[in-house]
Design a protein around this motif. Structure first.
Motif, PDB file in Angstrom:
ATOM      1  N   ARG A   1       0.868  -1.178   0.000  1.00  0.00           N
ATOM      2  CA  ARG A   1       0.000   0.000   0.000  1.00  0.00           C
ATOM      3  C   ARG A   1       0.907   1.230   0.000  1.00  0.00           C
TER       4      ARG A   1
ATOM      5  N   VAL B   1      -2.945   4.519  -1.552  1.00  0.00           N
ATOM      6  CA  VAL B   1      -3.623   4.835  -0.301  1.00  0.00           C
ATOM      7  C   VAL B   1      -4.659   5.940  -0.528  1.00  0.00           C
TER       8      VAL B   1
ATOM      9  N   TYR C   1      -0.564   9.277   7.610  1.00  0.00           N
ATOM     10  CA  TYR C   1      -0.506   8.529   8.874  1.00  0.00           C
ATOM     11  C   TYR C   1      -1.867   8.419   9.576  1.00  0.00           C
TER      12      TYR C   1
ATOM     13  N   GLU D   1      -4.453   4.376   7.547  1.00  0.00           N
ATOM     14  CA  GLU D   1      -3.828   3.182   6.983  1.00  0.00           C
ATOM     15  C   GLU D   1      -4.267   1.887   7.661  1.00  0.00           C
TER      16      GLU D   1
ATOM     17  N   GLY E   1      -6.111  -0.693   5.248  1.00  0.00           N
ATOM     18  CA  GLY E   1      -5.316  -1.904   5.069  1.00  0.00           C
ATOM     19  C   GLY E   1      -6.059  -3.137   5.548  1.00  0.00           C
TER      20      GLY E   1
ATOM     21  N   CYS F   1       2.607   1.669   6.462  1.00  0.00           N
ATOM     22  CA  CYS F   1       1.315   1.034   6.190  1.00  0.00           C
ATOM     23  C   CYS F   1       1.332  -0.440   6.602  1.00  0.00           C
TER      24      CYS F   1
END
Length: 493
Positions: A30, A57, A70, A73, A77, A105
């Motif tokens: 990712r 992403v 940040y 994720e 994910g 990630c």
């Protein structure tokens, strides 16, 4: 085989399956750096029997939404791992992999996602552990140039412009000297609302604390010349999963594409094959428990077992000049220049060792202890170690910094940690130690007023004194010629 393009949770995703009927283990990458740039890597995984899944992403490249570095994720994910495990080509096993932000990630997914959405192994190369770790040194000092470059290239935009900061500096070479530093977006001519927020992050260690409870194998890969070297090694040491492996070479952030001046032929490792062989063993549960790995000895054609360390040894220094100097933000010591001006009042304390009588294998942390005085209520103390080779060249070995806040004029004793070296120094090399108040533009200038350097509107000079007799340069030195190892043997055991 032809990649399959789809949307998972609305995010642009493509699958590169191997030949054959499957099912296959999957590798999930990712990235905010455009999944299409990773297609050669994906084809490499597919040739080795893995289904490679590439995903932009949220808010980047072909994926819709708002890009918040940040922030999203773990959830995105986790949804992608669940989707992979439902696919007919998947055997249910997932390796989360990536470098830099993509490594973040992968790590967030392994350490924070719900149990059923976690990968079965993690490959983290030059990992960006979090916003606070990327923005600041462990001492809290701000990393200016690298963060300005990254945010100018990637921050608050769906696409990337890798040359954005270079172009801005060409138009205004003094760009990073303008105050306050939080006003950089306006000087770049575009909105970057997350730039000011970056500097409010002080929560270093969040992922490292969670790493102790990890439940899957880890391969951490880094370079001695990368700005995340210490974080890579700390991740390996903290990892609580069934196995942890470390590979540290004489490379920069680009790994083999960015070799350091101390790289040798033995350090040209075939990372693709090594990654795939480790992944097969990790997903099969065939790695022995515990921490192993390999550490390149720069300047020598060999590798050492990770965890190798030398014995502390003091290197005597003599003062060249600058026991009294001025740390002036108007003419700061430059991080991009190893020349020392001799035609101006001292801007640093300069010390040097005698030439080494024999080669020295330095493996471990570098420490500088000293007694010193600042005549301002806030002061940064940088220590830079430079190798002066017998051939007449100068090479930066290590830099460290502490931020001190004592009453102006009070002498104090402290230690600066310059990170970890793994380097063979040739006979005849002299070591130059510089003690300064700035290291600009790599780091923001301390205004010396006690104000936050990122929001300060006024800078003042800081008079400094260093007691040269108190300066202690400590290196960890191997007592005998080391026994080499093979990196593949250490990674795959």
């Amino acid at each position: 085989m032809t990649p399959r393009t789809t949307a998972v949770g609305g995010l642009a995703t493509e699958v590169h399956p191997p030949r054959g009927g499957g099912p296959f283990p999957a590798v999930l990458i990712r990235t905010p750096y455009d999944r299409r740039q990773h297609r050669p890597e994906a084809r490499g995984w597919a040739r080795r029997g893995f289904a490679a899944v590439l995903q932009d992403v949220r808010g980047r490249c072909a994926s819709p939404g708002r890009w918040q570095p940040y922030r999203n994720e773990e959830a995105d994910g986790a949804a992608t791992v669940r989707w992979i495990r439902r696919q007919p080509w998947s055997d249910g096993r997932v390796l989360a992999a990536g470098g830099s932000y993509a490594a973040h990630c992968a790590l967030v997914l392994a350490l924070e996602a719900p149990g059923g959405a976690r990968p079965d192994a993690v490959l983290a190369a030059v990992p960006a552990l979090g916003a606070a770790e990327t923005a600041r040194e462990p001492s809290g000092v701000e990393r200016l140039l690298s963060r300005a470059g990254w945010w100018a290239a990637h921050g608050d935009r769906p696409d990337s412009d890798e040359s954005a900061l270079d172009k801005a500096l060409a138009a205004d070479p003094a760009l990073l000297t303008h105050l306050p530093l939080t006003g950089l977006p306006e000087r770049l001519g575009r909105s970057m609302p997350s730039w000011a927020g970056l500097w409010r992050h002080h929560d270093r260690g969040h992922l490292l604390a969670r790493a102790a409870r990890a439940g899957v194998p880890l391969l951490a890969v880094g370079g001695h010349h990368d700005h995340f070297t210490e974080d890579t090694a700390a991740l390996w040491r903290a990892w609580g999963g069934p196995s942890a492996r470390l590979l540290l070479g004489p490379w920069g952030h680009g790994l083999l594409s960015a070799p350091g001046p101390d790289a040798r032929p033995a350090h040209r490792v075939g990372l693709g094959d090594l990654y795939a062989r480790w992944a097969r063993r990790a997903l099969a549960g065939e790695l022995t428990p515990g921490r192993n790995g390999a550490l390149a000895l720069g300047g020598a054609d060999l590798w050492l077992p990770a965890g190798t360390g030398g014995e502390p040894r003091l290197q005597p220094t003599r003062l060249l000049h600058g026991s009294h100097f001025t740390a002036d933000p108007g003419r700061p010591v430059r991080s991009d220049d190893l020349d020392v001006p001799t035609d101006k009042p001292p801007d640093r304390c300069l010390l040097v060792t005698a030439p080494l009588p024999r080669p020295l294998d330095v493996v471990g942390p570098v420490h500088v202890g000293l007694r010193a005085t600042a005549h301002t209520p806030s002061a940064d103390w940088f220590a830079r170690l430079v190798a002066l080779t017998p051939q007449g060249t100068a090479e930066r070995l290590a830099v460290g910094v502490v931020r001190r806040g004592e009453p102006a004029g009070r002498e104090t004793e402290f230690t600066i940690v310059l990170g970890t070296l793994a380097r063979r120094l040739a006979a005849g090399t002299r070591l130059r130690l510089e003690i300064a108040g700035h290291h600009f533009p790599a780091h923001a200038r301390n205004p010396h007023t006690g104000d936050d350097p990122m929001n300060a509107a006024r800078l003042v000079a800081s008079r400094r004194e260093v007691d040269p007799v108190s300066v202690k340069l400590r290196l960890d030195v191997l007592p005998a010629r080391p026994t080499p190892t093979d990196p593949a043997e250490e990674i795959l055991r």
